[in-house]
Every structure is written in structure tokens, then in C-alpha cells.
Design an enzyme around this catalytic site. Sequence first.
Site, short mmCIF file in Angstrom:
data_model
loop_
_atom_site.label_atom_id
_atom_site.label_comp_id
_atom_site.label_asym_id
_atom_site.label_seq_id
_atom_site.Cartn_x
_atom_site.Cartn_y
_atom_site.Cartn_z
N SER A 112 -0.59 0.94 3.65
CA SER A 112 -1.04 0.72 2.27
C SER A 112 -2.03 -0.44 2.14
O SER A 112 -3.07 -0.43 2.77
CB SER A 112 0.18 0.52 1.37
OG SER A 112 -0.20 0.51 0.03
N ASP A 280 -3.69 4.84 -3.13
CA ASP A 280 -2.72 5.19 -4.17
C ASP A 280 -2.61 4.13 -5.27
O ASP A 280 -2.07 4.41 -6.34
CB ASP A 280 -1.34 5.53 -3.58
CG ASP A 280 -0.75 4.41 -2.76
OD1 ASP A 280 -1.40 3.35 -2.61
OD2 ASP A 280 0.39 4.60 -2.25
N ARG A 281 -3.14 2.94 -5.03
CA ARG A 281 -3.05 1.91 -6.06
C ARG A 281 -4.35 1.79 -6.84
O ARG A 281 -5.40 2.24 -6.39
CB ARG A 281 -2.75 0.56 -5.44
CG ARG A 281 -1.39 0.51 -4.78
CD ARG A 281 -1.06 -0.90 -4.36
NE ARG A 281 0.29 -0.93 -3.81
CZ ARG A 281 1.02 -2.02 -3.67
NH1 ARG A 281 0.53 -3.19 -4.02
NH2 ARG A 281 2.24 -1.95 -3.18
C1 G1P Z 1 5.83 -2.68 -3.03
C2 G1P Z 1 5.77 -2.59 -4.53
C3 G1P Z 1 6.35 -1.28 -4.98
C4 G1P Z 1 5.64 -0.12 -4.30
C5 G1P Z 1 5.66 -0.33 -2.79
C6 G1P Z 1 4.82 0.71 -2.09
O1 G1P Z 1 7.16 -2.62 -2.60
O2 G1P Z 1 6.45 -3.66 -5.13
O3 G1P Z 1 6.23 -1.18 -6.37
O4 G1P Z 1 6.26 1.08 -4.59
O5 G1P Z 1 5.12 -1.61 -2.47
O6 G1P Z 1 3.48 0.68 -2.49
P1 G1P Z 1 8.05 -3.91 -2.26
O7 G1P Z 1 7.27 -4.69 -1.22
O8 G1P Z 1 8.13 -4.70 -3.52
O9 G1P Z 1 9.35 -3.37 -1.80
ZN ZN Z 2 -1.02 2.08 -1.08
#
Ligand code: G1P
Ligand code: ZN
Length: 542
Positions: A112, A280-281
Site C-alpha cells: 500500500s 486504493d486511497r
Molecule cells: C491502516 C488504516 C486502515 C486501513 C489499512 C489498510 O491500518 O488505519 O484504515 O484499512 O491501513 O489500508 P492500520 O495500520 O491502522 O491497522
Molecule cells: Zn493502499
Amino acid sequence: MTRTVSVTPFKDQKPGTSGLRKKVPVFQTPGYTEAFIQSVFDSLEHYQGKTLVIGGDGRFYNREVIQTALRMAAANGFGRVLVGQGGILSTPAASHLIRKYEAFGGLILSASHNPGGPTEDFGIKYNISNGGPAPEKITDAIYARTQVIDRYSIADFADVDLDALGTFEGGGMTIEVVDPVADYAALMETLFDFDAIRTLVAGGFRVAFDAMHAVTGPYAREILVRRLGVDPAWVLNATPLEDFGGHHPDPNLVHAKELHDLMMGPDAPDFGAASDGDGDRNLIIGRGVFVTPSDSLAMLAANAHLAPGYRNGLKGIARSMPTSGAADRVAAKLGVEMHETPTGWKFFGNLLDAGRCTICGEESAGTGSDHVREKDGLWAVLLWLNILAVRKQSVMEIVEDHWAEYGRTYYSRHDYEAIDTGQANALIGALEGRLDSLAGHRAGSLKIAKADSFTYHDPVDGSVSRNQGIRIFFEGGSRLVFRLSGTGTSGATLRIYMERHEPDPARHGQETQAALSPVVEAAEALADIRKWTGRTAPTVIT
Ligand code: G1P
Ligand code: ZN
């Protein structure tokens, strides 16, 4: 020819919020990647002869893992693999391909928004046939399998030319190298009024998009530039690079600072947006105004009916628990269901499949709808553009109108990254131990109304997810949330989420951190953050 290779379990292969995330050298450990992929396949049933989608965000090691995954898919009996040209598929595009071609599932290779490169992050995530991330039942099974796995199967065939579109054969399996953009772009055309957006852009409305040297570059070129007429000079960092140019492809105010400064400056375009490593973001900034993801969710939901794909209204809205309550007010006004789920897109899947919600979002810059089963960065950009084209107002005007109608929810997240795991657990443990006794007490200047640890009861399949974050509700409507990240790759990351609702338009012009200062003070008073983390300030404030 297919070989069976012995392997001893790597005990650390626990899929987190978004699959397995580790540093590249860990994935390069002999047998490591293979053991995880085999554990995924071993946790699935009845996929023989079926189709698997494979693609990634183009980061370092993407191509090597794709070749391995192709050979293992063949050895394990998949009939066909669809793989994005160049090994590229944005996460939402992969979700769409799985759905469109009724694939059995997909392997998405990404970490990501985390940095890429030989010593940076890599990840593997399995998505199911609805196009969404595997639910906990499956990720738990995968993890259990990684603990005992003793062999993997792999076919021997030469590397597939990932750059050439076309159909190939490998190990008795059909391999189709497909255009990563075409089907996705066609889907977007069904949802949004491209004519209206083209007219807006042709009329001088300036759109800037920062692809952050990540996967959305080719998508933005095709959709924003070629189909909608956006000036290519305003599509920034559009060439995907294996190391994202050495940056974090994370569309927030820290890592997309250039875009932010541009949008706040004297020559700001009308609309600025960015997406992350795997597409995706989204980050949305109007001229002179940053739209928080929680607000963006609320505003998109309130205006979605202006886009053709949502003309008939919404079935419901869903948000992750730490996301602000701004969308709840929209759902109440629309008279539709509102769902509060644990962090992680996988929790929206059942609600979307059951028709219980149409739009969903997370405070972490994720918004999406029932068109796929992942959050979708470019989708959010296009929905905003469609709304702007129909309302013929600036982003600032739309934001201010929204606040005037629903009130403004001040919102911020403070992250303490790479802290000691033991200390992080101790902080959370200490809070958990006191939850029952907190109501009625003060924290700084605020009085606690209620405190709990969030448990989610899935209304569709009845499953229960506990310990999804600590919630502190204050009298007067402010809220504080503490949780540990499930996606970090070094140490622990403590996330503290703060919000305060302000109904009075005369008080909508405050600076966010100032408006939230009583909640920030309450967080320190309650959790002794400095003591446990050894830090005097958060690493990232969004
Ligand atoms: C983070 C974001 C969460 C998202 C995830 C994947 O997870 O906070 O909203 O779904 O990345 O993109 P976290 O590191 O907080 O568990
Ligand atoms: Zn992503």
C-alpha cells in the site's frame, strides 16, 4: 513439470489488516514467499481449473513474486491466471477483474502506502471471489497453515513475458496478460458523467493529480488526461517506479506536502488529489481547503445521487469505527442504515454483498462503494469531479455548505510510529484495565461519559470481532479512540483518533489542532503517552 519442495514453517506469517507485510529481504528468504502462497492455496477449496487474478503495485520485487505465484498457481491446479501487463494492477482494478471475470480469487502484491525498494516493504494479500479482502475466517486459516506447512508445489517453466499482452501457456495453465486499465476505465464510465466532467475541465477548471510514482499513473493518464481532458502537466509523478522515487506513496499532508502547498498557494488549481502505492486511497484538496477523509465520506454520501451510478440513492453508509461521525449525520438525514465496523476494508464486504450499504469509508483516506470490494482512490476523485461538475461550485463552497447543514466535525489522528511493541501493549493494557471505572471521571477539561473496547457484531454473518480499539466518549460529544496499527512493519504504531462536533457555523473557522486541544489533552491525561512511548510528540499528524 511440477516439483514438491520441503519447507519448514516461518512462524511470523500472520496476515494483518491488509495481508502479510514484511520487508523485502524477509520475502527473499529462501522458501518464505512460497510457504506463504502455498498456505493461502492450502486454505482454499475447490479452485481446481478456476481463474486467479494476480497483480501488484509495481514495487520492488513485484515481478519476481508474480513469476513465483504463476508457477505455484499452475502446480496447484488453477486453470487460468489473469495478470496485469507489467505486473501492474491497482488494488481496486484487481477487485474489479475478479468480479468481472468471475475469478475464484486474486493475489494482490502491495504494501500500500509503505515505501518500496530493496530494503523496504512488500506484501501479499488474498482476495476472495466477491473481489474483496479475505475475511478473518480465511486469514486465520492461512495463518494456522503457515504454522505447520512442510512443503510447497511449484511448476517449472520459463519466466512469462509480463510486458506483452496476450495468452500464454505455462505448466498446463492459461496465462493471460491483460491491460490493467481498460476494464477499470470502462467501469468508471458507467458510474460517472464523463461528459459533464469533460465540460467542466474544458471550461478551465484545473485538476491536479499526484500519482506519487505509484500504480495510479497509467490509470490517471488514461482516465483523467485522455478521456477527461485534464492537462497532462498537472498529472504529477505519473510514472510508476519500483521505489516510488524514494518517497512514501502515502497521500497525507506529510508525504503529499508539495500538492498541499500548491493547493494552498496563490496559483492553486481548482482541485487537487493524490492516491497511494496501490491506488486504493485518496487525498482530496480544494483550492485553499483540505477535505479530511471523514468529511469527504460524508460529503460524497450526501451528494452521490448527482452521479449516474448512484442516481437511485444509497442503500446505506458504512464507516470504520475510528472514522468520524460526520457520515452518520448524512445517513440520518437520508434515512438510510449506518454501520460502524472495525478498521480494515474486509469488514465492509458482507454489508456490500448483502446490499446493506452503498458507500463506505475510513479515516485513513479510503473511500469506495459497491462497484468493487476495495476502497478506490480514483473513484473518489471522479465522484468529487462529477459532483463539482453538477453543482458548479468550488470545493470550498461545497465544504462550507455541508458544515452549515450538518455541523463541522473537527478530526485528527496522531500516530506514534515504530515504538516498542511491549510498551505499546502495556499502554493499551493499562487503559483496558480501567475502562469500567472511567465513566464520570474527568480527563483534562473533559468529562467522560462512557468508555469501552469496541466489539463488532457482523449483522450479515453473525461473526464477532473483539478488541477493535478503545473508545472514550466525552460529555458534549467529543470522542477519543486508541488502537494499535495492524499494518506496520517495524515495532508498533499507536494511533490516537480525536474528534469534536461543532454545530455553530460561527465556530467553523478554527484551526483543527486548536479546536481539538481539549481532546488531545484528555488523551495524554488518560494514557500517559509520553511515559509509555518515550516520545514527546506524534510522528505523524493527519
Ligand atoms: C491502516 C488504516 C486502515 C486501513 C489499512 C489498510 O491500518 O488505519 O484504515 O484499512 O491501513 O489500508 P492500520 O495500520 O491502522 O491497522
Ligand atoms: Zn493502499
